[in-house]
Enzyme design. Structure first.
Site, PDB file in Angstrom:
ATOM      1  N   TYR A 189      12.175   7.280  15.071  1.00 43.37           N
ATOM      2  CA  TYR A 189      11.991   7.590  13.665  1.00 43.37           C
ATOM      3  C   TYR A 189      13.382   8.091  13.110  1.00 43.37           C
ATOM      4  CZ  TYR A 189       8.818   7.858   9.376  1.00 43.37           C
ATOM      5  OH  TYR A 189       8.977   8.572   7.861  1.00 43.37           O
ATOM      6  N   ASP A 232       8.912 -10.979   6.064  1.00 46.25           N
ATOM      7  CA  ASP A 232       8.763  -9.675   7.983  1.00 46.25           C
ATOM      8  C   ASP A 232      10.413  -9.612   7.309  1.00 46.25           C
ATOM      9  OD1 ASP A 232      10.198  -7.932   9.297  1.00 46.25           O
ATOM     10  OD2 ASP A 232       8.263  -9.139  10.986  1.00 46.25           O
ATOM     11  N   LEU A 239      10.106  10.814  23.799  1.00 44.63           N
ATOM     12  CA  LEU A 239      10.908  10.005  24.359  1.00 44.63           C
ATOM     13  C   LEU A 239      11.167   9.474  26.228  1.00 44.63           C
ATOM     14  CD1 LEU A 239      13.912   8.809  23.642  1.00 44.63           C
ATOM     15  CD2 LEU A 239      15.454  10.289  24.389  1.00 44.63           C
ATOM     16  N   GLY A 282       8.274   0.588   6.356  1.00 44.71           N
ATOM     17  CA  GLY A 282       8.554   1.799   7.477  1.00 44.71           C
ATOM     18  C   GLY A 282       7.803   1.243   8.088  1.00 44.71           C
ATOM     19  N   LYS A 309       6.706   8.727  20.049  1.00 43.62           N
ATOM     20  CA  LYS A 309       5.579   9.051  21.591  1.00 43.62           C
ATOM     21  C   LYS A 309       7.273   9.531  21.904  1.00 43.62           C
ATOM     22  CE  LYS A 309       2.658   6.197  23.900  1.00 43.62           C
ATOM     23  NZ  LYS A 309       1.902   6.983  24.286  1.00 43.62           N
ATOM     24  N   ARG A 362       0.964  -1.136   0.135  1.00 38.46           N
ATOM     25  CA  ARG A 362      -0.133   0.126   0.069  1.00 38.46           C
ATOM     26  C   ARG A 362       1.045   1.218  -0.067  1.00 38.46           C
ATOM     27  NH1 ARG A 362      -1.545   0.145   6.605  1.00 38.46           N
ATOM     28  NH2 ARG A 362      -0.012   1.031   7.330  1.00 38.46           N
ATOM     29  N   ILE A 386       3.172   4.397  -0.575  1.00 40.59           N
ATOM     30  CA  ILE A 386       4.059   4.871  -1.181  1.00 40.59           C
ATOM     31  C   ILE A 386       5.059   3.487  -1.717  1.00 40.59           C
ATOM     32  CG2 ILE A 386       6.919   5.833  -1.200  1.00 40.59           C
ATOM     33  CD1 ILE A 386       5.766   7.765   1.451  1.00 40.59           C
TER      34      ILE A 386
HETATM   35  P1  NAD Z   1       2.558   2.920   5.322  1.00 41.62           P
HETATM   36  O1  NAD Z   1       2.698   2.518   6.234  1.00 41.62           O
HETATM   37  O2  NAD Z   1       1.385   3.548   4.895  1.00 41.62           O
HETATM   38  O3  NAD Z   1       3.157   1.846   4.080  1.00 41.62           O
HETATM   39  C1  NAD Z   1       4.728   0.429   4.468  1.00 41.62           C
HETATM   40  C2  NAD Z   1       4.155  -0.572   4.467  1.00 41.62           C
HETATM   41  O4  NAD Z   1       5.153  -0.984   4.677  1.00 41.62           O
HETATM   42  C3  NAD Z   1       3.115  -0.596   4.355  1.00 41.62           C
HETATM   43  O5  NAD Z   1       2.530  -1.837   3.319  1.00 41.62           O
HETATM   44  C4  NAD Z   1       3.388  -2.431   6.197  1.00 41.62           C
HETATM   45  O6  NAD Z   1       2.425  -3.627   5.713  1.00 41.62           O
HETATM   46  C5  NAD Z   1       4.727  -2.292   5.332  1.00 41.62           C
HETATM   47  N1  NAD Z   1       5.895  -2.770   6.589  1.00 41.62           N
HETATM   48  C6  NAD Z   1       5.839  -2.552   7.806  1.00 41.62           C
HETATM   49  N2  NAD Z   1       6.582  -3.046   8.260  1.00 41.62           N
HETATM   50  C7  NAD Z   1       7.846  -3.749   7.372  1.00 41.62           C
HETATM   51  C8  NAD Z   1       8.368  -5.219   7.820  1.00 41.62           C
HETATM   52  N3  NAD Z   1       8.984  -5.319   8.541  1.00 41.62           N
HETATM   53  N4  NAD Z   1       8.475  -6.232   6.586  1.00 41.62           N
HETATM   54  C9  NAD Z   1       7.728  -5.685   5.280  1.00 41.62           C
HETATM   55  N5  NAD Z   1       6.779  -4.810   5.450  1.00 41.62           N
HETATM   56  C10 NAD Z   1       6.673  -4.320   5.906  1.00 41.62           C
HETATM   57  O7  NAD Z   1       3.622   3.731   4.494  1.00 41.62           O
HETATM   58  P2  NAD Z   1       3.492   5.206   3.708  1.00 41.62           P
HETATM   59  O8  NAD Z   1       3.368   6.111   4.271  1.00 41.62           O
HETATM   60  O9  NAD Z   1       4.060   4.421   2.428  1.00 41.62           O
HETATM   61  O10 NAD Z   1       5.398   5.157   3.517  1.00 41.62           O
HETATM   62  C11 NAD Z   1       5.957   4.106   3.331  1.00 41.62           C
HETATM   63  C12 NAD Z   1       7.695   4.708   3.458  1.00 41.62           C
HETATM   64  O11 NAD Z   1       8.025   6.268   3.516  1.00 41.62           O
HETATM   65  C13 NAD Z   1       8.017   4.329   5.004  1.00 41.62           C
HETATM   66  O12 NAD Z   1       9.179   4.149   5.181  1.00 41.62           O
HETATM   67  C14 NAD Z   1       7.618   5.866   5.905  1.00 41.62           C
HETATM   68  O13 NAD Z   1       9.012   6.432   7.062  1.00 41.62           O
HETATM   69  C15 NAD Z   1       8.598   7.487   4.323  1.00 41.62           C
HETATM   70  N6  NAD Z   1       7.778   8.250   4.822  1.00 41.62           N
HETATM   71  C16 NAD Z   1       6.183   8.553   4.805  1.00 41.62           C
HETATM   72  C17 NAD Z   1       6.142   9.961   4.974  1.00 41.62           C
HETATM   73  C18 NAD Z   1       4.899  10.125   4.419  1.00 41.62           C
HETATM   74  O14 NAD Z   1       4.039  11.499   4.791  1.00 41.62           O
HETATM   75  N7  NAD Z   1       3.937   8.884   4.742  1.00 41.62           N
HETATM   76  C19 NAD Z   1       6.504  10.952   4.785  1.00 41.62           C
HETATM   77  C20 NAD Z   1       8.416  10.364   5.344  1.00 41.62           C
HETATM   78  C21 NAD Z   1       9.043   9.361   5.049  1.00 41.62           C
END
Ligand code: NAD
Length: 467
Positions: free
Chosen positions: A373, A275, A314, A307, A312, A231, A233
């Protein structure tokens, strides 16, 4: 899903009220492979410098460039009231590109001002300002370094002054860089693919064997692995690579298996339920590649997108909240890289392969309630910078993107008031889309981007809180 801000800014009555209240009115950004509407104008600083690399890159891309106007005293006109006016473009221009690679003195910066003044006045919707310089640390005199660093101040300020979806960025080249090394980056910057990237510099060096002109289907037949692709990004990253010809392996946790399967089916890729923190995750990925794509198959690019957040303060963060975020967001990337970068590993990374990490502007600027994070995301930046030079002689590049506020389920969980603030508080006055992050990753992973190594590109619309 419509949000309060987009509702306010798209409803005509609410829009008028919003204007009265001084709410920013975001424009629909130009996305995809379209060039800006209007001429691409090119100038050199200092005046008369033997431009080469930028003109060569534009020629390689087949983008015709028109000579830029300069705001020199001799070029000014006088209006009816006797006031001096800078020369004006007859039509809206699409982009101004300034080749400042030869700027070595502080006085040379005047030419940058003289080129930008008429261009900013004449810039159309979603226009582009691109400065091209020489990396300050690679110049041989103190004044040259100061002059080149000054360009960063210009793009960061101009990015904040531009309106109507226009962006300003700076590319620092190396003394040996060629037009072919620059072409991939310049096409990314001019096209709508860079819609949500503004106000920042990054570096282009030299590609090991000379870079080629970007093709329409740059990943044709190449295997690309995207983690966290069920899902958000990650799903859009997978879609963009598939659009551009890649065979995509989408990876996500078993609990997201159904959604993952749908993404794989949609793009004609293969799904791997895994995972990424599990023991042997790197081996599982490599085995999947040889099993599904043949014993000689290698990975062209691995995108570490998966990700999690466990926010929380610290003072309230226990070892579980700390450890889980560090493990998924950073340690897993590190361990998987170790396996895939092993030269002898079947199904590992190809010798001209690409590693792209997903960091965050939180990892650049920090964020209240996100020490775990931000640590993980700053760690990704450190990992990329350390690993890039180690694998450069194999033609492998290692880069990262640092998204700002992107409209996804993750940011949908942020409390409303904070969310509206974060969404708006950037130079483009809106949140980014997952595809904006995906396009930037695809640019970094392109076979033609071999001259871009060890870089971190923020995809944040020049967030005022993120960096
Ligand atoms: P999201 O939570 O919608 O999607 C993250 C996906 O990673 C999920 O499908 C989840 O199941 C998968 N995932 C989590 N842990 C996992 C694991 N151990 N093994 C395999 N898959 C795993 O998040 P997003 O908003 O699409 O973010 C994607 C990336 O972009 C992340 O690294 C996030 O930190 C980074 N990011 C997002 C934003 C934002 O504004 N959305 C901003 C900065 C950085």
């Amino acid at each position: 899903m419509p949000n309060l801000f987009s509702t306010v800014t798209s409803n005509p009555v609410a829009k008028a009220v919003g204007k009265q209240l001084g709410l920013p009115q975001p424009v629909t950004l130009r996305r995809g492979r379209d060039l800006p509407t209007g001429d691409v104008v090119l100038g050199t600083a200092p005046v008369g410098a033997a431009g080469g690399i930028v003109a060569d890159a534009l020629a390689a891309l087949g983008v015709p460039a028109v000579e830029a106007l300069r705001d020199d005293p001799a070029a000014r006109t006088t209006d009816d009231e006797g006031r001096a006016r800078p020369p004006a473009y007859e039509q809206r221009i699409g982009a101004v590109v300034v080749d400042a690679t030869a700027a070595t003195t502080i006085a040379d910066l005047e030419a940058v001002r003289a080129l930008l003044r008429p261009a900013l006045k004449g810039m159309g919707t979603c226009g582009r300002v691109v400065l091209v310089g020489t990396a300050p640390e690679l110049t041989d005199a103190t004044e040259s370094a100061a002059t080149q660093q000054a360009l960063e101040g210009i793009v960061r300020s101009v990015g904040k002054e531009l309106r109507a979806g226009a962006t300003a960025n700076l590319v620092w080249t190396a003394p040996g860089s060629t037009g072919a090394d620059l072409a991939s980056t310049l096409s990314f910057l001019l096209e709508g693919r860079s819609a949500y990237v503004s106000g920042q510099p990054w570096r282009v060096g030299t590609a090991p064997e000379g870079a080629a002109v970007p093709a329409d289907s740059p990943f044709d037949g190449r295997v690309v692995v995207v983690t966290g692709a069920a899902r958000g990004i990650g799903a859009d990253i997978a879609r963009v690579f598939a659009r551009d010809g890649a065979k995509v392996v989408v990876v996500d946790i078993p609990a997201s298996g159904e959604a993952l399967g749908k993404v794989a089916n949609e793009i004609g890729g293969t799904a791997l339920q895994l995972d990424i923190t599990a023991t042997g995750a790197g081996d599982r990925i490599a085995d999947h590649v040889t099993h599904r794509y043949g014993p000689d198959a290698r990975i062209h690019a691995i995108v570490h997108n998966a990700g999690i957040t466990r926010d929380k303060l610290l003072v309230n963060t226990d070892e579980d909240r700390w450890g889980s975020v560090l493990d998924v967001n950073l340690a897993a990337q590190f361990r998987i890289n170790e396996v895939l970068l092993d030269k002898g590993r079947a199904g590992g990374l190809a010798e001209d392969g690409r590693v792209v990490g997903v960091a965050s502007t939180s990892g650049v600027a920090g964020n209240r309630g996100q020490s775990n994070y931000a640590a993980s995301k700053a760690g990704v930046i450190g990992l990329v910078r350390a690993l890039a030079p180690q694998v450069a002689d194999r033609g492998i590049t290692v880069n990262a993107v640092a998204p700002g506020f992107i409209e996804t389920e993750m940011t949908g969980k942020i409390p409303l008031a904070t969310r509206e603030f974060a969404r708006r508080f950037n130079s483009l006055q809106q949140g980014g889309k997952p595809v904006d992050v995906a396009e930037t990753i695809a640019y970094l992973a392109a076979p033609t981007s071999g001259a871009v190594n060890g870089q971190v590109i923020r995809v944040c619309g020049q967030s005022q809180i993120g960096a």
